[in-house]
Design a protein around this motif. Structure first.
Motif, PDB file in Angstrom:
ATOM      1  N   ALA A 265       0.848  -1.192   0.000  1.00  0.00           N
ATOM      2  CA  ALA A 265       0.000   0.000   0.000  1.00  0.00           C
ATOM      3  C   ALA A 265       0.881   1.238   0.000  1.00  0.00           C
ATOM      4  N   VAL A 266       0.665   2.107  -0.970  1.00  0.00           N
ATOM      5  CA  VAL A 266       1.392   3.376  -1.056  1.00  0.00           C
ATOM      6  C   VAL A 266       0.352   4.483  -0.969  1.00  0.00           C
ATOM      7  N   GLY A 267       0.268   5.128   0.178  1.00  0.00           N
ATOM      8  CA  GLY A 267      -0.753   6.150   0.358  1.00  0.00           C
ATOM      9  C   GLY A 267      -2.064   5.540   0.814  1.00  0.00           C
ATOM     10  N   PRO A 268      -3.091   6.369   0.963  1.00  0.00           N
ATOM     11  CA  PRO A 268      -4.356   5.905   1.536  1.00  0.00           C
ATOM     12  C   PRO A 268      -5.197   5.061   0.585  1.00  0.00           C
ATOM     13  N   GLY A 269      -5.044   5.246  -0.719  1.00  0.00           N
ATOM     14  CA  GLY A 269      -5.881   4.528  -1.674  1.00  0.00           C
ATOM     15  C   GLY A 269      -5.217   3.270  -2.183  1.00  0.00           C
ATOM     16  N   PRO A 270      -5.900   2.532  -3.065  1.00  0.00           N
ATOM     17  CA  PRO A 270      -5.301   1.332  -3.660  1.00  0.00           C
ATOM     18  C   PRO A 270      -4.087   1.697  -4.507  1.00  0.00           C
ATOM     19  N   THR A 271      -3.071   0.867  -4.412  1.00  0.00           N
ATOM     20  CA  THR A 271      -1.809   1.187  -5.072  1.00  0.00           C
ATOM     21  C   THR A 271      -1.840   0.846  -6.550  1.00  0.00           C
ATOM     22  N   GLY A 272      -2.208  -0.370  -6.876  1.00  0.00           N
ATOM     23  CA  GLY A 272      -2.249  -0.788  -8.269  1.00  0.00           C
ATOM     24  C   GLY A 272      -0.892  -0.840  -8.930  1.00  0.00           C
ATOM     25  N   LEU A 273       0.099  -1.447  -8.258  1.00  0.00           N
ATOM     26  CA  LEU A 273       1.415  -1.595  -8.878  1.00  0.00           C
ATOM     27  C   LEU A 273       1.315  -2.466 -10.124  1.00  0.00           C
ATOM     28  N   VAL A 274       2.053  -2.084 -11.150  1.00  0.00           N
ATOM     29  CA  VAL A 274       2.080  -2.877 -12.381  1.00  0.00           C
ATOM     30  C   VAL A 274       3.523  -3.229 -12.708  1.00  0.00           C
ATOM     31  N   PRO A 275       3.745  -4.405 -13.309  1.00  0.00           N
ATOM     32  CA  PRO A 275       5.121  -4.823 -13.600  1.00  0.00           C
ATOM     33  C   PRO A 275       5.660  -4.159 -14.863  1.00  0.00           C
ATOM     34  N   VAL A 276       6.948  -3.880 -14.842  1.00  0.00           N
ATOM     35  CA  VAL A 276       7.667  -3.376 -16.011  1.00  0.00           C
ATOM     36  C   VAL A 276       8.937  -4.206 -16.152  1.00  0.00           C
ATOM     37  N   LEU A 277       9.095  -4.844 -17.299  1.00  0.00           N
ATOM     38  CA  LEU A 277      10.311  -5.602 -17.570  1.00  0.00           C
ATOM     39  C   LEU A 277      11.364  -4.672 -18.164  1.00  0.00           C
ATOM     40  N   VAL A 278      12.563  -4.735 -17.611  1.00  0.00           N
ATOM     41  CA  VAL A 278      13.685  -3.948 -18.123  1.00  0.00           C
ATOM     42  C   VAL A 278      14.649  -4.918 -18.794  1.00  0.00           C
ATOM     43  N   PRO A 279      14.647  -4.976 -20.131  1.00  0.00           N
ATOM     44  CA  PRO A 279      15.514  -5.936 -20.822  1.00  0.00           C
ATOM     45  C   PRO A 279      16.988  -5.574 -20.674  1.00  0.00           C
ATOM     46  N   ALA A 280      17.826  -6.542 -20.982  1.00  0.00           N
ATOM     47  CA  ALA A 280      19.271  -6.313 -20.974  1.00  0.00           C
ATOM     48  C   ALA A 280      19.895  -7.096 -22.117  1.00  0.00           C
ATOM     49  N   SER A 281      20.926  -6.519 -22.701  1.00  0.00           N
ATOM     50  CA  SER A 281      21.687  -7.209 -23.739  1.00  0.00           C
ATOM     51  C   SER A 281      22.539  -8.302 -23.111  1.00  0.00           C
ATOM     52  N   GLU A 282      23.064  -9.181 -23.947  1.00  0.00           N
ATOM     53  CA  GLU A 282      23.956 -10.221 -23.429  1.00  0.00           C
ATOM     54  C   GLU A 282      25.208  -9.606 -22.809  1.00  0.00           C
ATOM     55  N   ALA A 283      25.649  -8.474 -23.356  1.00  0.00           N
ATOM     56  CA  ALA A 283      26.806  -7.798 -22.761  1.00  0.00           C
ATOM     57  C   ALA A 283      26.481  -7.325 -21.347  1.00  0.00           C
ATOM     58  N   ALA A 284      25.268  -6.820 -21.144  1.00  0.00           N
ATOM     59  CA  ALA A 284      24.872  -6.374 -19.808  1.00  0.00           C
ATOM     60  C   ALA A 284      24.736  -7.554 -18.853  1.00  0.00           C
ATOM     61  N   VAL A 285      24.246  -8.685 -19.364  1.00  0.00           N
ATOM     62  CA  VAL A 285      24.145  -9.885 -18.528  1.00  0.00           C
ATOM     63  C   VAL A 285      25.539 -10.337 -18.103  1.00  0.00           C
ATOM     64  N   ARG A 286      26.470 -10.308 -19.042  1.00  0.00           N
ATOM     65  CA  ARG A 286      27.842 -10.683 -18.701  1.00  0.00           C
ATOM     66  C   ARG A 286      28.398  -9.742 -17.631  1.00  0.00           C
ATOM     67  N   THR A 287      28.123  -8.449 -17.770  1.00  0.00           N
ATOM     68  CA  THR A 287      28.622  -7.497 -16.784  1.00  0.00           C
ATOM     69  C   THR A 287      28.006  -7.761 -15.418  1.00  0.00           C
ATOM     70  N   LYS A 288      26.715  -8.099 -15.392  1.00  0.00           N
ATOM     71  CA  LYS A 288      26.093  -8.439 -14.107  1.00  0.00           C
ATOM     72  C   LYS A 288      26.773  -9.656 -13.495  1.00  0.00           C
TER      73      LYS A 288
END
Length: 348
Positions: A265-288
């Motif tokens: 819950a964020v604030g007094p009303g319903p939050t309604g969080l929604v998912p967002v996928l943040v893609p990554a390149s293979e180079a970024a995966v290697r760096t992780k």
């Protein structure tokens, strides 16, 4: 000591030594164990110390490159990619402990940079007996691991210095909370909660996007960090349009992140969080992967492999990390995800 990696050092990679290597006269130890002198001769100490992330691999002579390549293959050094061509985004990732931001968002941080803020950064817990008997050394190395990982990701680091729950008397019987009992974190340590909230109020000033732990799994320090961010929203210090919640790792491998997002819950009303996928390149995966390798005192290699596999499941046929955003912040983080997707697509 052979490292399980298929990645060789690239010419422009910048080797960074791990902090767990000790030169003691003619003997070299790594994680408290003797190292084969053919791998790390005592005479190689100057070269070892020169691997500080400032020089590209190609800049060393062939014989020294051969030594460094052996160290990388054995897991004694990691590879930082060349500095990114574009400036870092105005991002702040609130990390309950050293390693939490990188475990959850290493792909995003490798792409966009930003700043990691470690809240409960004074810790001594380790799974390794050699360091359990040396708590001061363990505490120092846990922070050094974090600095190496941030160096790999090209992220800045701020350390707030609060004490980890494992070393606080209030949680000697256990520091994981059930979903229905999350309020116990703030109620049990109200003064600590106010200190953390005041510290974070300073850190989030200036308008950057702020990434907050969702507190999947109920670790009390993750809960306190999330509660402090929510308190700043309620006090109108932190605008909700700047906030997204990330899935804590490795807890999200075993617990239901979607259910936790639904309860938040964020604030007094319903939050309604929604998912967002943040893609990554293979180079970024290697760096992780490179950024996660330094965490030798607490994180099992099998866990990091599972986190990488989880990213492939989320982003199939590519790779991704998942945020949960408020309606007010959907545009800002949608733009971030779109930029990441464009880069991943361009990289093939």
């Amino acid at each position: 000591m052979v490292r399980r990696t298929s990645h060789a050092l690239a010419a422009d990679d910048r080797p960074i030594r791990l902090p767990h290597t000790e030169f003691d006269g003619g003997e070299v130890r790594f994680l408290g164990e003797p190292v084969d002198p053919e791998l790390v001769p005592a005479s190689a100490a100057p070269l070892w110390h020169a691997c500080d992330g400032t020089r590209p691999y190609r800049s060393w002579p062939p014989l020294e490159r051969e030594l460094i390549a052996g160290w990388h293959a054995a897991g004694l050094v990691v590879a930082a990619p060349p500095p990114r061509s574009s400036p870092s985004r105005a991002l702040i990732c609130l990390s309950p402990h050293p390693d939490d931001a990188q475990l959850a968002l290493g792909g995003l941080l490798s792409r966009f940079g930003g700043r990691v803020v470690d809240v409960f950064s004074q810790e001594t817990w380790t799974r390794r007996p050699y360091y359990r008997s040396r708590p001061a050394l363990a505490s120092r190395l846990l922070l050094e691991e974090e600095r190496v990982a941030c160096g790999v990701l090209g992220a800045e680091l701020t350390v707030l210095g609060q004490v980890d729950a494992a070393d606080r008397s209030a949680w000697r019987e256990g520091y994981f909370l059930e979903p229905h009992d999350m309020d116990a974190a703030r109620a049990t340590e109200p003064e600590l909660f106010e200190r953390v909230t005041a510290d974070l109020a300073v850190e989030v000033e200036g308008g950057p996007l702020v990434l907050v732990p969702l507190a999947v799994g109920g670790h009390v320090d993750h809960v306190l960090t999330r509660q402090a961010a929510l308190e700043l929203i309620s006090r109108k210090v932190l605008e909700p349009e700047r906030v997204a919640f990330y899935e804590d790792m490795p807890y999200s491998l075993f617990a239901d992140a979607e259910a936790e997002a639904g309860r938040l819950a964020v604030g007094p009303g319903p939050t309604g969080l929604v998912p967002v996928l943040v893609p990554a390149s293979e180079a970024a995966v290697r760096t992780k992967q490179e950024a996660l390798w330094p965490y030798r005192l607490q994180v099992l290699e099998a866990v990091t492999r599972r986190i990488v596999r989880h990213g492939r499941q989320l982003g199939a046929p590519g790779w991704a990390e998942r945020l949960w955003v408020l309606p007010e912040s959907a545009d800002a983080f949608g733009e971030l995800a779109s930029a990441a997707a464009d880069e991943a697509a361009a990289a093939g």
